[in-house]
Design a protein around this motif. Sequence first.
Motif: not given
Length: 428
Positions: A1-18, A21-24
């Motif tokens: 990425x050419x801009x500062x980048x973080x990512x957040x993964x969700x499962x199929x029910x919309x729950x945050x997997x990790x 990642x939100x804190x990061x």
Amino acid sequence: MKLPYAEVEFDKEGAIVTPEQVEEARKLIGDERATDVLVISHGWNNTHGDARALYDRLIGSIVAIRSGVEGATKRRFVVVGVLWPSIQWAAPDNDGAGASVGGSAANLEAELARQVPEPELRAKLLALVPELETSSAARRDFVTLLRSELPDGATDDDDPDSAPQALRDADPESVLQAAAGADNDDAAPAAVGGAASIDPAGFPAPDETGGGAGFSFGDILEGARNVLNATTYFTMKDRAGVVGERGIAKLLEKLQHKNGHVRLHLVGHSFGGRAITAAALATSAPVSSMSLLQAAYSHYGMAQGWDGAEKNGVFWKVPKKIDGPVIITFTKNDKAVGLAYPVASRIARQIGAGLGDADDRYGGIGRNGALKTPAALATVPLQSVGGHYAFQRGKVSSLNSDAFVKSHGDVTGKEVAYAVLSAVMAAS
């Protein structure tokens, strides 16, 4: 990425997997002293790698044209990429993904392998493929199994963006025949507005044990493949809404919790457009702008009185919740959105010369822009870099992108990036 980048993964029910990642992501926003956060959602990408590649290309284009947008170089941007479990459709004419057609058992089997992740269900469907052309019972079982995967919810009587009632409970032979004709350009023209009814009573009666009686629009395997694609379409559409409402909406609140000064901008491609629109509707966090890039939901999604009376689109309240502009790229070149809704139209026993266009109840917002939407400004062309936009806060701008967007996935060019960044700056 050419801009500062973080990512957040969700499962199929919309729950945050990790959750970490939100804190990061929140830490990155703080460390970078960000003024603006772009929250981007992919659509029907099959892998996280596909999504990351899409984000990288789009952000690269934004960086490339940034100096040409007044005030943009003074902003400090962070990108948060959303990852969620979607299923990739087959590509019509190498067009990203969509309601593709094909007459061979091998093609149908390949689509079942791609689109049905549950092993037991996939095995049952694959076992029926060799019998589809000869057995009405096999055809009935095939449609019944696919129906078991459809999400619960409103029918097309209540919401033109929902699965047609016929897909849920009509005679399987009728569903397959209608689906087999979904991509037929020689269909009889409609009497009014691109839709005339097909009388199911007029279908030739199939023999229980054999023959393809009644399948006049296309072959049985083509119809089966279209029913599979339609089922996947409505399943993924529903999942995108769930991820947006339950997941992304809360993510936005968490991102702003310790960074109250930051502006949040939503960008969604394909079903990601539905995900971010659902998030905007559900969240309590202020949203500064929203960019829908070839979004896959109804062109009546933000409408009021789409039926000519009292029925509103499921997202009709969204424009008033956005502090800045809402922009939509749309084009007739998008075969994915442009064909998904005609499949629904056919299965709902409608037939017309203009399937998928602005006269079709099942038309998509990525094909036609926002229709019957009081907050919508006049449609304007997608501009070259440096062109003028008159975006307004709380208003919806549909951008005719025929000149620059050549397919469903062609949303990362500099012209699209310029429109997104112009919307971001108009929210200031």
